[in-house]
Design a protein around this motif. Sequence first.
Motif, PDB file in Angstrom:
ATOM      1  N   GLY A 201       0.807  -1.209   0.000  1.00 49.90           N
ATOM      2  CA  GLY A 201       0.000   0.000   0.000  1.00 49.90           C
ATOM      3  C   GLY A 201       0.840   1.259   0.000  1.00 49.90           C
ATOM      4  N   ALA A 202       0.364   2.220  -0.759  1.00 47.57           N
ATOM      5  CA  ALA A 202       1.065   3.500  -0.831  1.00 47.57           C
ATOM      6  C   ALA A 202       0.865   4.309   0.446  1.00 47.57           C
ATOM      7  N   TYR A 203      -0.208   4.004   1.187  1.00 41.94           N
ATOM      8  CA  TYR A 203      -0.512   4.727   2.412  1.00 41.94           C
ATOM      9  C   TYR A 203       0.224   4.041   3.571  1.00 41.94           C
ATOM     10  N   SER A 204       1.444   4.468   3.819  1.00 45.97           N
ATOM     11  CA  SER A 204       2.244   3.860   4.875  1.00 45.97           C
ATOM     12  C   SER A 204       2.568   4.894   5.926  1.00 45.97           C
ATOM     13  N   GLY A 205       3.050   4.438   7.050  1.00 39.31           N
ATOM     14  CA  GLY A 205       3.382   5.345   8.134  1.00 39.31           C
ATOM     15  C   GLY A 205       4.264   4.658   9.141  1.00 39.31           C
ATOM     16  N   LYS A 206       4.326   5.243  10.342  1.00 41.90           N
ATOM     17  CA  LYS A 206       5.127   4.695  11.425  1.00 41.90           C
ATOM     18  C   LYS A 206       4.249   4.510  12.656  1.00 41.90           C
ATOM     19  N   ALA A 207       4.431   3.351  13.304  1.00 41.10           N
ATOM     20  CA  ALA A 207       3.695   3.066  14.530  1.00 41.10           C
ATOM     21  C   ALA A 207       4.619   3.289  15.721  1.00 41.10           C
ATOM     22  N   PHE A 208       4.168   4.098  16.676  1.00 38.47           N
ATOM     23  CA  PHE A 208       4.930   4.370  17.899  1.00 38.47           C
ATOM     24  C   PHE A 208       4.343   3.554  19.057  1.00 38.47           C
ATOM     25  N   THR A 209       5.191   2.794  19.718  1.00 35.57           N
ATOM     26  CA  THR A 209       4.827   2.136  20.967  1.00 35.57           C
ATOM     27  C   THR A 209       5.639   2.814  22.062  1.00 35.57           C
ATOM     28  N   ILE A 210       4.961   3.499  22.963  1.00 37.46           N
ATOM     29  CA  ILE A 210       5.626   4.340  23.965  1.00 37.46           C
ATOM     30  C   ILE A 210       5.341   3.786  25.354  1.00 37.46           C
ATOM     31  N   ILE A 211       6.373   3.336  26.015  1.00 31.48           N
ATOM     32  CA  ILE A 211       6.246   2.811  27.375  1.00 31.48           C
ATOM     33  C   ILE A 211       6.780   3.870  28.335  1.00 31.48           C
ATOM     34  N   SER A 212       5.896   4.413  29.145  1.00 33.09           N
ATOM     35  CA  SER A 212       6.278   5.525  30.007  1.00 33.09           C
ATOM     36  C   SER A 212       5.340   5.606  31.205  1.00 33.09           C
ATOM     37  N   TYR A 248       0.011   3.777  22.159  1.00 35.03           N
ATOM     38  CA  TYR A 248       0.245   3.292  20.789  1.00 35.03           C
ATOM     39  C   TYR A 248      -0.440   4.245  19.818  1.00 35.03           C
ATOM     40  N   CYS A 249       0.308   4.701  18.820  1.00 33.64           N
ATOM     41  CA  CYS A 249      -0.294   5.570  17.810  1.00 33.64           C
ATOM     42  C   CYS A 249       0.418   5.382  16.478  1.00 33.64           C
ATOM     43  N   VAL A 250      -0.280   5.701  15.405  1.00 40.64           N
ATOM     44  CA  VAL A 250       0.262   5.623  14.054  1.00 40.64           C
ATOM     45  C   VAL A 250       0.232   7.013  13.450  1.00 40.64           C
ATOM     46  N   VAL A 251       1.364   7.418  12.896  1.00 43.45           N
ATOM     47  CA  VAL A 251       1.465   8.747  12.299  1.00 43.45           C
ATOM     48  C   VAL A 251       2.096   8.625  10.919  1.00 43.45           C
ATOM     49  N   SER A 252       2.014   9.691  10.153  1.00 43.50           N
ATOM     50  CA  SER A 252       2.661   9.702   8.841  1.00 43.50           C
ATOM     51  C   SER A 252       4.165   9.887   9.020  1.00 43.50           C
ATOM     52  N   ARG A 253       4.897   9.632   7.962  1.00 40.99           N
ATOM     53  CA  ARG A 253       6.354   9.766   8.038  1.00 40.99           C
ATOM     54  C   ARG A 253       6.777  11.190   8.372  1.00 40.99           C
ATOM     55  N   ILE A 256       7.017  12.028  12.306  1.00 35.90           N
ATOM     56  CA  ILE A 256       7.862  11.238  13.211  1.00 35.90           C
ATOM     57  C   ILE A 256       8.609  12.141  14.193  1.00 35.90           C
ATOM     58  N   ARG A 257       9.227  13.211  13.682  1.00 38.80           N
ATOM     59  CA  ARG A 257      10.019  14.087  14.545  1.00 38.80           C
ATOM     60  C   ARG A 257       9.154  14.776  15.577  1.00 38.80           C
ATOM     61  N   ARG A 258       7.936  15.152  15.225  1.00 40.82           N
ATOM     62  CA  ARG A 258       7.045  15.820  16.176  1.00 40.82           C
ATOM     63  C   ARG A 258       6.706  14.901  17.337  1.00 40.82           C
ATOM     64  N   VAL A 259       6.421  13.630  17.039  1.00 42.78           N
ATOM     65  CA  VAL A 259       6.119  12.683  18.120  1.00 42.78           C
ATOM     66  C   VAL A 259       7.340  12.495  19.014  1.00 42.78           C
ATOM     67  N   HIS A 260       8.500  12.367  18.403  1.00 39.65           N
ATOM     68  CA  HIS A 260       9.748  12.248  19.166  1.00 39.65           C
ATOM     69  C   HIS A 260       9.888  13.406  20.146  1.00 39.65           C
ATOM     70  N   ASN A 261       9.681  14.614  19.647  1.00 38.87           N
ATOM     71  CA  ASN A 261       9.862  15.802  20.475  1.00 38.87           C
ATOM     72  C   ASN A 261       8.860  15.844  21.621  1.00 38.87           C
ATOM     73  N   ILE A 274       9.638   2.136  17.325  1.00 39.14           N
ATOM     74  CA  ILE A 274       9.018   2.636  16.098  1.00 39.14           C
ATOM     75  C   ILE A 274       9.022   1.515  15.068  1.00 39.14           C
ATOM     76  N   ASN A 275       7.845   1.207  14.536  1.00 42.16           N
ATOM     77  CA  ASN A 275       7.711   0.142  13.534  1.00 42.16           C
ATOM     78  C   ASN A 275       7.158   0.694  12.233  1.00 42.16           C
ATOM     79  N   GLU A 276       7.579   0.062  11.138  1.00 41.78           N
ATOM     80  CA  GLU A 276       7.020   0.382   9.822  1.00 41.78           C
ATOM     81  C   GLU A 276       5.632  -0.237   9.719  1.00 41.78           C
ATOM     82  N   VAL A 277       4.665   0.532   9.238  1.00 42.61           N
ATOM     83  CA  VAL A 277       3.328  -0.004   8.992  1.00 42.61           C
ATOM     84  C   VAL A 277       2.931   0.334   7.564  1.00 42.61           C
ATOM     85  N   ASN A 278       2.166  -0.563   6.947  1.00 37.01           N
ATOM     86  CA  ASN A 278       1.784  -0.383   5.550  1.00 37.01           C
ATOM     87  C   ASN A 278       0.284  -0.523   5.382  1.00 37.01           C
TER      88      ASN A 278
END
Length: 291
Positions: A201-212, A248-253, A256-261, A274-278
Amino acid sequence: MLPKFWRQFRVILPILFGAGVYAFGLLYFIIPNKLMEGGVTGITILLNYAFGISPSLSTLIINIPLFLIGLKMLGRRQMIYTGVGIAALTFFLWLFERMIDMGWIIPFQTQHDYILAVLYAGVTLGIGLGIVFRFGGTTGGSDIIATILNRAFGWSIGQIMLALDILIIGGSLFFISKELVLYTLVTVFIATKIIDFIQEGAYSGKAFTIISDHASEIAEIIMKEMDRGVTIIPAIGAYSKQAKEVAYCVVSRQEIRRVHNIVKSVDPRAFVVINEVNDVHGEGFREELHH
Protein backbone atom coordinates in the motif's frame (compact mmCIF):
# COMPACT_ATOMS: atom_id res chain seq x y z
CA MET A 1 -27.79 -9.71 -6.90
CA LEU A 2 -26.59 -6.41 -8.29
CA PRO A 3 -24.41 -5.49 -5.25
CA LYS A 4 -22.75 -8.94 -5.40
CA PHE A 5 -22.11 -8.55 -9.13
CA TRP A 6 -20.73 -5.07 -8.54
CA ARG A 7 -18.34 -6.35 -5.85
CA GLN A 8 -17.07 -9.05 -8.20
CA PHE A 9 -16.70 -6.53 -11.02
CA ARG A 10 -14.69 -4.18 -8.79
CA VAL A 11 -12.20 -7.00 -8.20
CA ILE A 12 -12.11 -8.38 -11.74
CA LEU A 13 -11.66 -5.00 -13.46
CA PRO A 14 -8.31 -4.20 -11.75
CA ILE A 15 -7.08 -7.74 -12.51
CA LEU A 16 -7.88 -7.17 -16.18
CA PHE A 17 -6.11 -3.81 -16.11
CA GLY A 18 -3.05 -5.24 -14.32
CA ALA A 19 -2.79 -8.14 -16.77
CA GLY A 20 -2.96 -5.66 -19.65
CA VAL A 21 -0.12 -3.56 -18.21
CA TYR A 22 1.96 -6.69 -17.62
CA ALA A 23 1.37 -7.96 -21.18
CA PHE A 24 2.29 -4.55 -22.58
CA GLY A 25 5.56 -4.54 -20.62
CA LEU A 26 6.49 -7.96 -21.96
CA LEU A 27 5.89 -7.08 -25.60
CA TYR A 28 7.03 -3.46 -25.51
CA PHE A 29 10.19 -3.71 -23.38
CA ILE A 30 11.19 -7.31 -22.59
CA ILE A 31 10.97 -9.27 -25.85
CA PRO A 32 12.23 -6.54 -28.25
CA ASN A 33 15.40 -6.21 -26.15
CA LYS A 34 15.94 -9.97 -25.68
CA LEU A 35 15.48 -9.71 -21.91
CA MET A 36 13.91 -12.41 -19.76
CA GLU A 37 11.27 -12.93 -17.11
CA GLY A 38 10.84 -15.60 -14.45
CA GLY A 39 8.16 -18.25 -14.03
CA VAL A 40 6.10 -19.77 -16.79
CA THR A 41 6.11 -16.42 -18.58
CA GLY A 42 9.86 -16.91 -18.90
CA ILE A 43 9.21 -20.25 -20.63
CA THR A 44 6.93 -18.56 -23.16
CA ILE A 45 9.63 -15.96 -23.84
CA LEU A 46 12.25 -18.69 -24.31
CA LEU A 47 9.94 -20.48 -26.75
CA ASN A 48 9.59 -17.22 -28.65
CA TYR A 49 13.36 -16.69 -28.80
CA ALA A 50 14.11 -20.30 -29.75
CA PHE A 51 11.25 -21.15 -32.13
CA GLY A 52 9.39 -17.90 -32.79
CA ILE A 53 6.22 -19.18 -31.06
CA SER A 54 3.70 -16.49 -30.21
CA PRO A 55 3.76 -15.67 -26.45
CA SER A 56 -0.05 -15.54 -26.36
CA LEU A 57 -0.32 -19.04 -27.84
CA SER A 58 2.31 -20.61 -25.58
CA THR A 59 0.83 -18.85 -22.52
CA LEU A 60 -2.55 -20.40 -23.26
CA ILE A 61 -1.18 -23.88 -24.04
CA ILE A 62 0.98 -24.04 -20.90
CA ASN A 63 -1.57 -22.55 -18.52
CA ILE A 64 -4.64 -24.59 -19.53
CA PRO A 65 -3.38 -27.90 -18.06
CA LEU A 66 -1.94 -26.11 -15.03
CA PHE A 67 -5.28 -24.40 -14.45
CA LEU A 68 -7.21 -27.67 -14.72
CA ILE A 69 -4.84 -29.37 -12.28
CA GLY A 70 -5.13 -26.43 -9.92
CA LEU A 71 -8.91 -26.47 -10.22
CA LYS A 72 -8.95 -30.11 -9.15
CA MET A 73 -6.41 -29.83 -6.33
CA LEU A 74 -7.00 -26.31 -5.02
CA GLY A 75 -10.71 -25.85 -5.62
CA ARG A 76 -12.90 -23.55 -7.67
CA ARG A 77 -12.94 -20.70 -5.17
CA GLN A 78 -9.16 -20.29 -5.08
CA MET A 79 -8.78 -20.62 -8.83
CA ILE A 80 -11.53 -18.31 -10.06
CA TYR A 81 -9.43 -15.12 -10.12
CA THR A 82 -6.43 -17.07 -11.40
CA GLY A 83 -8.58 -18.11 -14.36
CA VAL A 84 -9.49 -14.48 -14.94
CA GLY A 85 -5.81 -13.50 -14.81
CA ILE A 86 -4.76 -16.23 -17.27
CA ALA A 87 -7.52 -15.37 -19.71
CA ALA A 88 -6.77 -11.65 -19.47
CA LEU A 89 -3.01 -12.12 -19.95
CA THR A 90 -3.58 -14.37 -22.98
CA PHE A 91 -6.02 -11.91 -24.51
CA PHE A 92 -3.84 -8.82 -24.01
CA LEU A 93 -0.74 -10.61 -25.31
CA TRP A 94 -2.72 -11.55 -28.43
CA LEU A 95 -4.13 -8.02 -28.76
CA PHE A 96 -0.76 -6.27 -28.44
CA GLU A 97 0.86 -8.78 -30.80
CA ARG A 98 -1.72 -7.89 -33.46
CA MET A 99 -1.25 -4.15 -32.81
CA ILE A 100 2.53 -4.49 -33.15
CA ASP A 101 2.15 -6.53 -36.35
CA MET A 102 -0.09 -3.84 -37.82
CA GLY A 103 2.33 -1.09 -36.84
CA TRP A 104 0.00 0.54 -34.34
CA ILE A 105 2.57 0.01 -31.57
CA ILE A 106 6.31 0.37 -32.16
CA PRO A 107 8.17 -1.58 -29.42
CA PHE A 108 10.99 0.14 -27.54
CA GLN A 109 14.17 -1.49 -28.84
CA THR A 110 17.71 -0.43 -28.06
CA GLN A 111 21.18 -1.66 -28.85
CA HIS A 112 23.05 0.61 -26.46
CA ASP A 113 21.01 2.03 -23.57
CA TYR A 114 19.70 -1.15 -21.94
CA ILE A 115 19.41 0.59 -18.57
CA LEU A 116 16.46 2.60 -19.85
CA ALA A 117 14.73 -0.54 -21.15
CA VAL A 118 15.45 -2.40 -17.89
CA LEU A 119 14.09 0.40 -15.69
CA TYR A 120 10.85 0.83 -17.62
CA ALA A 121 10.39 -2.93 -18.00
CA GLY A 122 10.77 -3.44 -14.25
CA VAL A 123 8.35 -0.65 -13.41
CA THR A 124 5.76 -1.76 -15.99
CA LEU A 125 5.87 -5.45 -15.04
CA GLY A 126 5.84 -4.56 -11.34
CA ILE A 127 2.80 -2.30 -11.67
CA GLY A 128 0.91 -4.89 -13.70
CA LEU A 129 1.62 -7.86 -11.42
CA GLY A 130 1.25 -5.75 -8.28
CA ILE A 131 -2.29 -4.76 -9.23
CA VAL A 132 -3.19 -8.35 -10.17
CA PHE A 133 -1.82 -9.72 -6.87
CA ARG A 134 -3.38 -6.96 -4.75
CA PHE A 135 -6.85 -7.93 -5.92
CA GLY A 136 -6.34 -11.65 -5.34
CA GLY A 137 -5.54 -12.74 -8.88
CA THR A 138 -2.49 -14.32 -10.50
CA THR A 139 -1.33 -14.79 -14.07
CA GLY A 140 -1.17 -18.55 -13.54
CA GLY A 141 1.95 -20.54 -14.30
CA SER A 142 4.47 -20.81 -11.50
CA ASP A 143 1.96 -19.51 -8.93
CA ILE A 144 -0.18 -22.62 -9.49
CA ILE A 145 2.84 -24.95 -9.46
CA ALA A 146 4.16 -23.40 -6.24
CA THR A 147 0.79 -23.63 -4.47
CA ILE A 148 0.31 -27.28 -5.48
CA LEU A 149 3.84 -28.25 -4.33
CA ASN A 150 3.28 -26.35 -1.10
CA ARG A 151 0.09 -28.32 -0.44
CA ALA A 152 1.68 -31.64 -1.40
CA PHE A 153 5.09 -31.38 0.28
CA GLY A 154 4.93 -28.35 2.55
CA TRP A 155 7.67 -26.52 0.67
CA SER A 156 7.79 -22.75 0.91
CA ILE A 157 5.93 -21.04 -1.94
CA GLY A 158 8.57 -18.29 -2.08
CA GLN A 159 11.41 -20.81 -2.29
CA ILE A 160 9.66 -22.81 -5.01
CA MET A 161 9.07 -19.72 -7.13
CA LEU A 162 12.65 -18.57 -6.59
CA ALA A 163 13.96 -21.98 -7.68
CA LEU A 164 11.77 -21.92 -10.79
CA ASP A 165 12.92 -18.40 -11.66
CA ILE A 166 16.59 -19.36 -11.27
CA LEU A 167 16.10 -22.48 -13.40
CA ILE A 168 14.28 -20.63 -16.19
CA ILE A 169 16.45 -17.52 -16.24
CA GLY A 170 19.55 -19.73 -16.04
CA GLY A 171 18.27 -21.72 -19.02
CA SER A 172 18.06 -18.51 -21.02
CA LEU A 173 21.86 -18.46 -21.19
CA PHE A 174 21.54 -20.83 -24.13
CA PHE A 175 19.62 -18.17 -26.09
CA ILE A 176 20.77 -14.76 -24.83
CA SER A 177 24.07 -13.31 -23.63
CA LYS A 178 25.28 -13.23 -20.02
CA GLU A 179 25.04 -9.45 -20.17
CA LEU A 180 21.32 -9.59 -20.95
CA VAL A 181 20.77 -12.15 -18.18
CA LEU A 182 22.37 -9.72 -15.72
CA TYR A 183 20.16 -6.92 -17.05
CA THR A 184 17.19 -9.25 -16.54
CA LEU A 185 18.07 -9.68 -12.86
CA VAL A 186 17.92 -5.90 -12.46
CA THR A 187 14.49 -5.89 -14.10
CA VAL A 188 13.26 -8.64 -11.77
CA PHE A 189 14.60 -6.75 -8.74
CA ILE A 190 12.84 -3.52 -9.74
CA ALA A 191 9.59 -5.36 -10.52
CA THR A 192 9.70 -7.11 -7.14
CA LYS A 193 10.10 -3.79 -5.30
CA ILE A 194 7.19 -2.25 -7.22
CA ILE A 195 5.03 -5.31 -6.51
CA ASP A 196 5.82 -5.06 -2.78
CA PHE A 197 5.01 -1.35 -2.79
CA ILE A 198 1.62 -1.91 -4.42
CA GLN A 199 0.86 -4.96 -2.26
CA GLU A 200 1.72 -3.21 1.00
CA GLY A 201 0.00 0.00 0.00
CA ALA A 202 1.07 3.50 -0.83
CA TYR A 203 -0.51 4.73 2.41
CA SER A 204 2.24 3.86 4.87
CA GLY A 205 3.38 5.35 8.13
CA LYS A 206 5.13 4.69 11.43
CA ALA A 207 3.69 3.07 14.53
CA PHE A 208 4.93 4.37 17.90
CA THR A 209 4.83 2.14 20.97
CA ILE A 210 5.63 4.34 23.96
CA ILE A 211 6.25 2.81 27.37
CA SER A 212 6.28 5.53 30.01
CA ASP A 213 4.99 6.42 33.47
CA HIS A 214 3.50 9.47 31.74
CA ALA A 215 1.87 7.66 28.82
CA SER A 216 -1.53 9.32 29.39
CA GLU A 217 0.00 12.79 29.41
CA ILE A 218 1.94 12.06 26.21
CA ALA A 219 -1.24 10.74 24.58
CA GLU A 220 -3.15 13.90 25.51
CA ILE A 221 -0.54 16.14 23.90
CA ILE A 222 -0.36 14.03 20.72
CA MET A 223 -4.15 14.09 20.37
CA LYS A 224 -4.39 17.81 21.06
CA GLU A 225 -1.42 19.11 19.05
CA MET A 226 -1.35 16.58 16.20
CA ASP A 227 -4.98 15.48 16.00
CA ARG A 228 -3.93 11.82 15.97
CA GLY A 229 -5.68 9.00 17.79
CA VAL A 230 -3.78 7.26 20.57
CA THR A 231 -4.59 3.99 22.32
CA ILE A 232 -3.60 3.44 25.95
CA ILE A 233 -2.81 -0.22 26.68
CA PRO A 234 -2.49 -1.42 30.30
CA ALA A 235 0.63 -3.50 30.88
CA ILE A 236 2.74 -5.03 33.66
CA GLY A 237 6.53 -4.90 33.75
CA ALA A 238 7.88 -8.47 33.65
CA TYR A 239 10.82 -7.61 35.92
CA SER A 240 9.36 -4.98 38.25
CA LYS A 241 5.85 -6.51 38.34
CA GLN A 242 4.55 -2.94 38.40
CA ALA A 243 1.55 -1.74 36.41
CA LYS A 244 2.41 0.45 33.45
CA GLU A 245 0.67 2.13 30.56
CA VAL A 246 1.67 1.83 26.93
CA ALA A 247 0.65 4.48 24.38
CA TYR A 248 0.24 3.29 20.79
CA CYS A 249 -0.29 5.57 17.81
CA VAL A 250 0.26 5.62 14.05
CA VAL A 251 1.47 8.75 12.30
CA SER A 252 2.66 9.70 8.84
CA ARG A 253 6.35 9.77 8.04
CA GLN A 254 6.36 13.55 8.12
CA GLU A 255 5.18 13.53 11.75
CA ILE A 256 7.86 11.24 13.21
CA ARG A 257 10.02 14.09 14.55
CA ARG A 258 7.05 15.82 16.18
CA VAL A 259 6.12 12.68 18.12
CA HIS A 260 9.75 12.25 19.17
CA ASN A 261 9.86 15.80 20.48
CA ILE A 262 6.59 15.44 22.39
CA VAL A 263 7.69 12.20 24.06
CA LYS A 264 11.10 13.58 25.05
CA SER A 265 9.62 16.82 26.39
CA VAL A 266 7.29 14.90 28.73
CA ASP A 267 9.46 11.91 29.64
CA PRO A 268 13.10 11.84 28.44
CA ARG A 269 13.43 8.30 29.86
CA ALA A 270 10.46 6.88 27.92
CA PHE A 271 11.07 3.64 26.05
CA VAL A 272 10.00 4.12 22.43
CA VAL A 273 9.70 1.51 19.68
CA ILE A 274 9.02 2.64 16.10
CA ASN A 275 7.71 0.14 13.53
CA GLU A 276 7.02 0.38 9.82
CA VAL A 277 3.33 0.00 8.99
CA ASN A 278 1.78 -0.38 5.55
CA ASP A 279 -1.63 0.02 3.98
CA VAL A 280 -3.00 2.14 6.81
CA HIS A 281 -6.78 2.59 6.86
CA GLY A 282 -8.91 4.77 9.07
CA GLU A 283 -9.40 8.34 10.18
CA GLY A 284 -6.52 10.56 9.19
CA PHE A 285 -5.23 8.07 6.63
CA ARG A 286 -7.07 6.30 3.82
CA GLU A 287 -10.79 6.01 4.32
CA GLU A 288 -12.60 2.98 2.91
CA LEU A 289 -15.99 3.72 1.44
CA HIS A 290 -18.64 1.04 1.82
CA HIS A 291 -21.78 1.19 -0.24
